[in-house]
Design a protein around this motif. Structure first.
Motif, PDB file in Angstrom:
ATOM      1  N   ASN A   8       0.824  -1.203   0.000  1.00  0.00           N
ATOM      2  CA  ASN A   8       0.000   0.000   0.000  1.00  0.00           C
ATOM      3  C   ASN A   8       0.861   1.257   0.000  1.00  0.00           C
ATOM      4  N   LEU A   9       1.943   1.232   0.749  1.00  0.00           N
ATOM      5  CA  LEU A   9       2.876   2.359   0.778  1.00  0.00           C
ATOM      6  C   LEU A   9       3.497   2.589  -0.594  1.00  0.00           C
ATOM      7  N   LEU A  10       3.891   1.517  -1.261  1.00  0.00           N
ATOM      8  CA  LEU A  10       4.500   1.658  -2.588  1.00  0.00           C
ATOM      9  C   LEU A  10       3.508   2.201  -3.613  1.00  0.00           C
ATOM     10  N   VAL A  11       2.262   1.751  -3.542  1.00  0.00           N
ATOM     11  CA  VAL A  11       1.252   2.264  -4.475  1.00  0.00           C
ATOM     12  C   VAL A  11       1.015   3.747  -4.225  1.00  0.00           C
ATOM     13  N   ASP A  12       0.916   4.136  -2.953  1.00  0.00           N
ATOM     14  CA  ASP A  12       0.752   5.562  -2.632  1.00  0.00           C
ATOM     15  C   ASP A  12       1.946   6.378  -3.108  1.00  0.00           C
ATOM     16  N   LEU A  13       3.138   5.881  -2.885  1.00  0.00           N
ATOM     17  CA  LEU A  13       4.338   6.591  -3.306  1.00  0.00           C
ATOM     18  C   LEU A  13       4.396   6.726  -4.815  1.00  0.00           C
ATOM     19  N   PHE A  14       4.049   5.669  -5.539  1.00  0.00           N
ATOM     20  CA  PHE A  14       4.046   5.716  -7.003  1.00  0.00           C
ATOM     21  C   PHE A  14       3.014   6.721  -7.509  1.00  0.00           C
ATOM     22  N   LYS A  15       1.830   6.710  -6.915  1.00  0.00           N
ATOM     23  CA  LYS A  15       0.801   7.654  -7.352  1.00  0.00           C
ATOM     24  C   LYS A  15       1.202   9.096  -7.056  1.00  0.00           C
ATOM     25  N   MET A  16       1.901   9.316  -5.941  1.00  0.00           N
ATOM     26  CA  MET A  16       2.323  10.678  -5.614  1.00  0.00           C
ATOM     27  C   MET A  16       3.428  11.143  -6.547  1.00  0.00           C
ATOM     28  N   VAL A  17       4.358  10.275  -6.879  1.00  0.00           N
ATOM     29  CA  VAL A  17       5.464  10.671  -7.751  1.00  0.00           C
ATOM     30  C   VAL A  17       4.961  10.912  -9.169  1.00  0.00           C
ATOM     31  N   THR A  18       4.085  10.039  -9.660  1.00  0.00           N
ATOM     32  CA  THR A  18       3.587  10.227 -11.027  1.00  0.00           C
ATOM     33  C   THR A  18       2.558  11.346 -11.103  1.00  0.00           C
ATOM     34  N   GLY A  19       1.902  11.653  -9.993  1.00  0.00           N
ATOM     35  CA  GLY A  19       0.917  12.731  -9.986  1.00  0.00           C
ATOM     36  C   GLY A  19       1.543  14.107  -9.875  1.00  0.00           C
ATOM     37  N   GLY A  20       2.803  14.168  -9.490  1.00  0.00           N
ATOM     38  CA  GLY A  20       3.491  15.442  -9.407  1.00  0.00           C
ATOM     39  C   GLY A  20       3.319  16.167  -8.090  1.00  0.00           C
TER      40      GLY A  20
END
Length: 95
Positions: A23-35
């Motif tokens: 869950n942490l990795l998915v959140d981190l990926f979404k935050m990085v790709t979302g800008g």
């Protein structure tokens, strides 16, 4: 306290921590790709460690004092299952 973890209790703990990590990795990926990168989400995961993992560790320590040998274990496994289901539902909502 950690010495009282049996094999299946340890497996349940690894499953809980793995679902939290996914869950942490998915959140981190979404935050990085979302800008929009913010470090506030880390505090949420630290809070979840305090609210979900620490009680499981306390139940593991209490299992040595359980006279019946199964009452605290049932609580431990139900708690681990509840945390796993919570994070699986969170992952389903994010993907």
């Amino acid at each position: 306290m950690l010495g009282s973890l049996t094999l299946w209790m340890e497996v349940a703990m690894w499953v809980v921590l793995g679902s939290m990590g996914a869950n942490l990795l998915v959140d981190l990926f979404k935050m990085v790709t979302g800008g929009k990168f913010s470090t506030d989400f880390v505090l949420g995961y630290l809070k979840d460690l305090l609210y979900y993992v620490l009680p499981l560790l306390l139940l593991a320590g209490l299992s040595m004092m359980d006279v019946t040998g199964w009452v605290v274990l049932v609580g431990y496994y139900l708690g681990a299952l509840a945390v796993l289901l919570k994070y699986l539902m969170d992952l389903k909502g994010k993907l």
